[in-house]
Design a protein around this motif. Structure first.
Motif, PDB file in Angstrom:
ATOM      1  N   GLN A  20     -45.580  -7.733  13.523  1.00 14.40           N
ATOM      2  CA  GLN A  20     -45.602  -8.336  12.345  1.00 14.40           C
ATOM      3  C   GLN A  20     -45.194  -7.269  11.430  1.00 14.40           C
ATOM      4  OE1 GLN A  20     -45.675 -11.505  12.146  1.00 14.40           O
ATOM      5  NE2 GLN A  20     -46.641 -11.540  14.282  1.00 14.40           N
ATOM      6  N   HIS A  21     -45.041  -5.989  11.539  1.00 16.94           N
ATOM      7  CA  HIS A  21     -44.762  -5.012  10.803  1.00 16.94           C
ATOM      8  C   HIS A  21     -43.200  -4.235  11.252  1.00 16.94           C
ATOM      9  CE1 HIS A  21     -48.363  -4.731   8.430  1.00 16.94           C
ATOM     10  NE2 HIS A  21     -48.814  -4.941   9.563  1.00 16.94           N
ATOM     11  N   GLU A  22     -42.466  -4.923  12.097  1.00 18.95           N
ATOM     12  CA  GLU A  22     -41.301  -4.446  12.477  1.00 18.95           C
ATOM     13  C   GLU A  22     -40.263  -4.189  11.393  1.00 18.95           C
ATOM     14  OE1 GLU A  22     -43.407  -6.768  15.866  1.00 18.95           O
ATOM     15  OE2 GLU A  22     -42.690  -7.349  14.001  1.00 18.95           O
ATOM     16  N   SER A  55     -41.256  -8.092  26.282  1.00 22.44           N
ATOM     17  CA  SER A  55     -42.449  -8.649  25.966  1.00 22.44           C
ATOM     18  C   SER A  55     -43.267  -7.755  24.846  1.00 22.44           C
ATOM     19  CB  SER A  55     -43.134  -8.393  27.169  1.00 22.44           C
ATOM     20  OG  SER A  55     -43.787  -7.498  27.517  1.00 22.44           O
ATOM     21  N   VAL A  56     -44.396  -8.276  24.397  1.00 19.35           N
ATOM     22  CA  VAL A  56     -45.059  -7.722  23.337  1.00 19.35           C
ATOM     23  C   VAL A  56     -45.558  -6.208  23.560  1.00 19.35           C
ATOM     24  CG1 VAL A  56     -47.291  -7.571  21.809  1.00 19.35           C
ATOM     25  CG2 VAL A  56     -45.984  -9.775  22.430  1.00 19.35           C
ATOM     26  N   ASP A  57     -45.844  -6.015  24.987  1.00 23.22           N
ATOM     27  CA  ASP A  57     -46.194  -4.608  25.322  1.00 23.22           C
ATOM     28  C   ASP A  57     -44.958  -3.765  25.791  1.00 23.22           C
ATOM     29  OD1 ASP A  57     -48.857  -5.500  25.707  1.00 23.22           O
ATOM     30  OD2 ASP A  57     -48.566  -6.159  27.832  1.00 23.22           O
ATOM     31  N   ASP A  58     -43.763  -4.392  25.686  1.00 19.12           N
ATOM     32  CA  ASP A  58     -42.605  -3.705  26.002  1.00 19.12           C
ATOM     33  C   ASP A  58     -41.776  -3.143  24.551  1.00 19.12           C
ATOM     34  OD1 ASP A  58     -43.080  -3.188  28.605  1.00 19.12           O
ATOM     35  OD2 ASP A  58     -42.287  -5.197  28.966  1.00 19.12           O
ATOM     36  N   MET A  59     -42.378  -3.651  23.670  1.00 24.01           N
ATOM     37  CA  MET A  59     -41.692  -3.604  22.087  1.00 24.01           C
ATOM     38  C   MET A  59     -41.626  -2.183  21.654  1.00 24.01           C
ATOM     39  SD  MET A  59     -40.284  -6.474  21.209  1.00 24.01           S
ATOM     40  CE  MET A  59     -40.222  -6.432  19.512  1.00 24.01           C
ATOM     41  N   LEU A  60     -40.911  -1.139  22.630  1.00 27.09           N
ATOM     42  CA  LEU A  60     -40.817   0.068  21.893  1.00 27.09           C
ATOM     43  C   LEU A  60     -39.664   0.473  21.357  1.00 27.09           C
ATOM     44  CD1 LEU A  60     -42.144   1.997  25.102  1.00 27.09           C
ATOM     45  CD2 LEU A  60     -43.165   2.244  23.034  1.00 27.09           C
ATOM     46  N   PRO A  91     -48.263   4.331   8.985  1.00 26.64           N
ATOM     47  CA  PRO A  91     -49.121   2.811   9.023  1.00 26.64           C
ATOM     48  C   PRO A  91     -48.469   1.641   9.677  1.00 26.64           C
ATOM     49  CG  PRO A  91     -48.697   4.015   6.830  1.00 26.64           C
ATOM     50  CD  PRO A  91     -48.055   4.595   7.764  1.00 26.64           C
ATOM     51  N   TYR A  92     -47.387   1.935   9.977  1.00 27.55           N
ATOM     52  CA  TYR A  92     -46.685   0.740  10.819  1.00 27.55           C
ATOM     53  C   TYR A  92     -46.499   0.748  12.359  1.00 27.55           C
ATOM     54  CZ  TYR A  92     -45.704  -0.134   5.830  1.00 27.55           C
ATOM     55  OH  TYR A  92     -45.666  -0.172   4.547  1.00 27.55           O
ATOM     56  N   ILE A  93     -46.885   2.029  12.890  1.00 23.99           N
ATOM     57  CA  ILE A  93     -47.064   2.084  14.379  1.00 23.99           C
ATOM     58  C   ILE A  93     -48.266   1.993  14.897  1.00 23.99           C
ATOM     59  CG2 ILE A  93     -44.805   3.505  14.009  1.00 23.99           C
ATOM     60  CD1 ILE A  93     -46.401   6.025  14.354  1.00 23.99           C
ATOM     61  N   GLU A  94     -48.326   1.835  16.326  1.00 22.15           N
ATOM     62  CA  GLU A  94     -49.730   1.885  17.029  1.00 22.15           C
ATOM     63  C   GLU A  94     -49.527   2.490  18.254  1.00 22.15           C
ATOM     64  OE1 GLU A  94     -50.780  -2.425  17.488  1.00 22.15           O
ATOM     65  OE2 GLU A  94     -49.229  -2.575  19.318  1.00 22.15           O
TER      66      GLU A  94
END
Length: 197
Positions: A20-22, A55-60, A91-94
């Motif tokens: 949600q912060h892309e 996928s969500v896990d591959d959103m690099l 703040p926008y990365i994990e």
């Protein structure tokens, strides 16, 4: 200055944006890349977005930066512009970022698991680089040619060169190195018994 230290270098940085912060991440990364491209010694920078089917896990996201020499890259890495950009993006990365430096084409073809880093002759690097790049570029044109046709020439070249470098670095070059290892890194002739060094 040592000529071996003046070759162009590439840095590939991979980061995962928070869900949600892309949009905010992409906007800030565009600003970051603009500052990088304006920095002395930068040859270009590009942000590669995740595929639509990721996928969500591959959103690099992958940021590729090229500099004219290692010293220019080091200056950018220690610059206040980069520090400010990273602070804004944080703040926008994990998760941790992944950084890979690529220093010259010969580093694609270093002897695997070698105790002492070695590099093959430049002409061999050129031959094997062509063997890898030619089919890679050909396949990318076949797969993406129609899709990229409406794009501007600069946009097409930017995307294709990023894809070629990425595919060569993590896919094609390591496979070619294993396949052609005896030719790239021939074993030193065995010494006869009684012969001293």
């Amino acid at each position: 200055m040592n000529p071996s230290q003046t070759h162009p270098v590439l840095m590939l940085v991979s980061r995962r944006a928070k869900p949600q912060h892309e949009a905010a991440f992409e906007w800030l990364m565009a600003e970051f890349i603009t500052h990088a491209e304006a920095y002395p010694g930068c040859l270009g920078a590009q942000l590669v977005h995740p595929g639509d089917d990721a996928s969500v896990d591959d959103m690099l996201y992958h940021a590729l930066l090229a500099f004219d020499q290692p010293g220019s890259l080091a200056a950018w890495q220690n610059s206040p512009e980069r520090a400010a950009g990273l602070a804004a993006i944080a703040p926008y990365i994990e998760g941790p970022e992944t950084v890979r430096g690529i220093s010259g084409l010969a580093h694609w073809f270093q002897a695997p698991s070698s105790a002492k880093p070695t590099q093959p002759p430049r002409w061999k690097v050129a031959v094997v680089t062509w063997l890898g790049i030619f089919p890679t570029v050909y396949l990318l044109f076949l797969l993406l040619g129609n899709l990229l046709a409406p794009w501007t020439l600069l946009a097409r070249i930017s995307l294709l060169t990023v894809l070629v470098v990425t595919i060569m670095t993590w896919g094609v070059a390591p496979q070619l190195t294993r396949l052609l290892k005896p030719w790239l890194f021939p074993a030193a002739p065995a010494k006869h018994k009684g012969q001293t060094g």
